[in-house]
Design an enzyme around this catalytic site. Structure first.
Site, PDB file in Angstrom:
ATOM      1  CB  VAL A  48      -3.888  -6.736  -2.606  1.00 39.02           C
ATOM      2  CG1 VAL A  48      -5.058  -7.501  -2.594  1.00 39.02           C
ATOM      3  CG2 VAL A  48      -2.717  -7.484  -1.858  1.00 39.02           C
ATOM      4  CE  LYS A  63      -2.515 -11.699   4.861  1.00 39.11           C
ATOM      5  NZ  LYS A  63      -2.013 -12.473   3.965  1.00 39.11           N
ATOM      6  CG  LEU A  92      11.638 -25.237   6.300  1.00 31.83           C
ATOM      7  CD1 LEU A  92      11.735 -26.743   6.439  1.00 31.83           C
ATOM      8  CD2 LEU A  92      12.004 -24.591   7.890  1.00 31.83           C
ATOM      9  CB  CYS A 110       2.694  -9.087   4.185  1.00 30.52           C
ATOM     10  SG  CYS A 110       1.652  -8.694   2.693  1.00 30.52           S
TER      11      CYS A 110
HETATM   12  P1  NAD Z   1      -0.516  -0.784  -1.787  1.00 30.89           P
HETATM   13  O1  NAD Z   1      -0.338   0.293  -0.947  1.00 30.89           O
HETATM   14  O2  NAD Z   1       0.231  -1.611  -2.922  1.00 30.89           O
HETATM   15  O3  NAD Z   1      -1.859  -0.597  -2.480  1.00 30.89           O
HETATM   16  C1  NAD Z   1      -2.980   0.247  -1.691  1.00 30.89           C
HETATM   17  C2  NAD Z   1      -3.751   1.079  -2.660  1.00 30.89           C
HETATM   18  O4  NAD Z   1      -4.880   1.609  -2.089  1.00 30.89           O
HETATM   19  C3  NAD Z   1      -2.903   2.242  -3.165  1.00 30.89           C
HETATM   20  O5  NAD Z   1      -2.863   2.561  -4.650  1.00 30.89           O
HETATM   21  C4  NAD Z   1      -3.636   3.711  -2.484  1.00 30.89           C
HETATM   22  O6  NAD Z   1      -3.518   4.661  -3.316  1.00 30.89           O
HETATM   23  C5  NAD Z   1      -4.911   3.203  -2.539  1.00 30.89           C
HETATM   24  N1  NAD Z   1      -5.848   3.732  -1.601  1.00 30.89           N
HETATM   25  C6  NAD Z   1      -5.566   4.340  -0.503  1.00 30.89           C
HETATM   26  N2  NAD Z   1      -6.630   4.805   0.109  1.00 30.89           N
HETATM   27  C7  NAD Z   1      -7.857   4.730  -0.427  1.00 30.89           C
HETATM   28  C8  NAD Z   1      -8.927   5.334  -0.765  1.00 30.89           C
HETATM   29  N3  NAD Z   1      -9.561   5.945   0.456  1.00 30.89           N
HETATM   30  N4  NAD Z   1      -9.613   4.826  -1.835  1.00 30.89           N
HETATM   31  C9  NAD Z   1      -9.122   4.072  -2.827  1.00 30.89           C
HETATM   32  N5  NAD Z   1      -7.899   3.827  -3.051  1.00 30.89           N
HETATM   33  C10 NAD Z   1      -7.026   4.004  -1.864  1.00 30.89           C
HETATM   34  O7  NAD Z   1      -1.105  -1.978  -0.750  1.00 30.89           O
HETATM   35  P2  NAD Z   1      -1.091  -3.564  -0.972  1.00 30.89           P
HETATM   36  O8  NAD Z   1       0.370  -4.047  -0.863  1.00 30.89           O
HETATM   37  O9  NAD Z   1      -2.026  -3.944  -2.317  1.00 30.89           O
HETATM   38  O10 NAD Z   1      -2.039  -4.071   0.247  1.00 30.89           O
HETATM   39  C11 NAD Z   1      -3.266  -3.929   0.330  1.00 30.89           C
HETATM   40  C12 NAD Z   1      -3.842  -4.674   1.603  1.00 30.89           C
HETATM   41  O11 NAD Z   1      -3.691  -6.133   1.257  1.00 30.89           O
HETATM   42  C13 NAD Z   1      -3.108  -4.584   2.940  1.00 30.89           C
HETATM   43  O12 NAD Z   1      -3.841  -4.655   3.828  1.00 30.89           O
HETATM   44  C14 NAD Z   1      -1.941  -5.625   2.689  1.00 30.89           C
HETATM   45  O13 NAD Z   1      -1.929  -6.115   4.245  1.00 30.89           O
HETATM   46  C15 NAD Z   1      -3.044  -6.648   2.112  1.00 30.89           C
HETATM   47  N6  NAD Z   1      -2.096  -7.848   1.480  1.00 30.89           N
HETATM   48  C16 NAD Z   1      -1.184  -7.446   0.606  1.00 30.89           C
HETATM   49  C17 NAD Z   1      -0.365  -8.375  -0.046  1.00 30.89           C
HETATM   50  C18 NAD Z   1       0.905  -8.352  -0.748  1.00 30.89           C
HETATM   51  O14 NAD Z   1       1.690  -9.110  -1.070  1.00 30.89           O
HETATM   52  N7  NAD Z   1       1.255  -6.748  -0.850  1.00 30.89           N
HETATM   53  C19 NAD Z   1      -0.619  -9.858   0.235  1.00 30.89           C
HETATM   54  C20 NAD Z   1      -1.830 -10.085   1.032  1.00 30.89           C
HETATM   55  C21 NAD Z   1      -2.561  -9.213   1.526  1.00 30.89           C
END
Ligand code: NAD
Length: 435
Positions: A12, A205, A251, A261
């Site tokens: 994200v 969400k 579907l 997610c």
């Molecule tokens: P991810 O695990 O790919 O990335 C998270 C990043 O955050 C990692 O690179 C990690 O090193 C970094 N991080 C952790 N702690 C940190 C800190 N204190 N300071 C700075 N960086 C830090 O996660 P993601 O898949 O991108 O998901 C992120 C959020 O978005 C989640 O809450 C997820 O539910 C939500 N989300 C994800 C998607 C998806 O398709 N992946 C879609 C919508 C929403």
């Protein structure tokens, strides 16, 4: 041009940062993972996402996007700080907020000017208030700040297109003027903007993801009924989808949902309900139906092969969905482990996820293409509907297989055609396919 920092450079955060930079803003993307940031500075992407490398490269070269591990560098002088860190499942299914807490404190410790803190991570209802408390306590000296919730709805595999063309932007805050400023940032996306309070935005969400997961589990239950009654779920779904009240998306019957997610978000919503003394009956069933798909698939294959002990099973696809290398809660993990536990040897091929999958599935032998992977297998299972699997040379595959057995967990083939080619083919919910 606005000055933005994005905290957390994962699926994200990296897409958010690159897209806001592409819209003409100056973005500093921060992560605590030093290797990730060093690689990004060299142009090496931490994830596979179509179009991302080009987008990042273009904006870095234009001087609009840069990467850092320094909160001081990222937060100084910025107007907007997006939090996009992970919120994985905790031990009881609750969302684990340790990364959000750490990000909020680090932002606060480095704030020098008024800042709008925008939470993009998927977080339990009430987290925005909690983040505001953390920031207030961690501020070295009083500085104005506002917390806005801006949940992200992008899908891996089409993340850039989804970010740039959202169905809506949801913003929640106790401070309408802060939400309005964040709305301005999103105006170039030309999507409806829903401005509400913090808790409602956070709930939108979870309710959205839970609804989509429910839709898939619903069609999967219908698939089982179709199978028992001799109907074809693919045609049933197509017939249903023309109804505008239902819609054709989500579907697709098959092995069900996985990824980073739906599993954690459905579970976290159920946990929030239980915490308030409610029984989330539908959500519990949605999860049961989903995880049952994986077990049922292995049981069905066992019946088709006359027992799995000593057999070699080939998996086409490992990622939880096409166009991503994300293996988080991918059905392939449970399936490969169940096959191994039943005494089978497992082969696999995935166009991009094998490097990520190797440490998760050490007992699985990975191959460089679908044909070498099929060589000597007693059956194939289609796990991920990658486009490149849709036009395989099936006559060649049949020659390579020890026995021509296909379990299609994503219903991507025509059962009649597969049978005409001499396969024993099973699609999920395609009642006539085993006849
Ligand atoms: P991810 O695990 O790919 O990335 C998270 C990043 O955050 C990692 O690179 C990690 O090193 C970094 N991080 C952790 N702690 C940190 C800190 N204190 N300071 C700075 N960086 C830090 O996660 P993601 O898949 O991108 O998901 C992120 C959020 O978005 C989640 O809450 C997820 O539910 C939500 N989300 C994800 C998607 C998806 O398709 N992946 C879609 C919508 C929403």
């Amino acid at each position: 041009m606005k000055q933005i920092c994005v905290v957390g450079v994962g699926y994200v955060g990296l897409v958010t940062g690159a897209c806001f930079a592409d819209l003409g803003n100056r973005v500093i993307a921060l992560d605590v993972n030093e290797e990730r940031i060093e690689n990004l500075k060299k142009g090496i992407m931490p994830i596979y996402e179509p179009g991302l490398e080009e987008l990042v490269d273009r904006n870095v070269k234009a001087g609009r996007l840069s990467f850092t591990t320094s909160y001081r560098e990222a937060v100084a002088g910025t107007e907007f700080a997006f939090i996009a860190v992970g919120t994985p499942s905790g031990v009881n299914g609750e969302a684990d907020l340790q990364y959000v807490a750490a990000a909020a404190s680090s932002i606060a410790e480095n704030m020098t000017d008024p800042l709008i803190i925008i939470n993009k991570s998927t977080v339990p209802v009430g987290t925005g208030d909690w983040v505001a408390d953390i920031v207030k306590r961690a501020l070295p000296k009083p500085v104005d700040f506002w917390v806005v919730s801006c949940p992200e709805f992008l899908r891996e595999g089409s993340a850039i297109g989804d970010f740039m063309n959202p169905h809506r932007t949801v913003l929640g805050s106790l401070h309408p003027e802060a939400a309005e400023k964040v709305a301005q940032l999103h105006l170039p996306l030309r999507a409806p903007i829903v401005i509400t309070d913090l808790r409602t935005a956070e709930m939108i969400k979870y309710a959205s993801n839970a609804f989509l997961a429910t839709k898939i589990s619903f069609i999967n239950e219908v698939a089982d009924i179709c199978e028992a009654l001799g109907a074809d779920v693919k045609e049933v779904a197509a017939g249903m989808g023309y109804d505008k009240r239902i819609g054709p998306m989500f579907l697709d019957a098959g092995l069900g949902w996985g990824g980073s997610c739906f599993p954690k978000d459905v579970q976290a919503l159920a946990y929030m309900a239980q915490e308030k003394g409610l029984e989330p009956k539908i959500l519990n069933d949605v999860m049961d139906v989903n995880y049952g798909r994986r077990k049922d698939a292995v049981a069905h294959l066992e019946a088709m092969t006359g027992g799995l002990k000593g057999k070699t099973i080939g998996l086409l696809g490992l990622a939880f969905k096409p166009n991503t290398d994300d293996m988080r809660d991918a059905p392939s993990i449970d399936i490969a482990q169940a096959l191994t536990a039943a005494g089978a040897k497992v082969h696999a091929y995935d166009p991009v996820a094998m490097d990520v999958a190797r440490p998760i599935l050490p007992a699985v032998e990975m191959f460089g293409d679908p044909y070498s992977m099929s060589d000597g297998c007693d059956a194939l299972m289609i796990i991920t509907e990658w486009n490149e699997f849709k036009q395989l040379d099936w006559l060649k595959v049949k020659e390579l297989l020890k026995s021509p057995v296909i379990f299609d967990g994503r219903n991507i083939y025509d059962p009649v055609m597969m049978k005409e080619m001499g396969f024993r083919y099973h699609g999920m919910g395609r009642g006539f396919s085993d006849q």
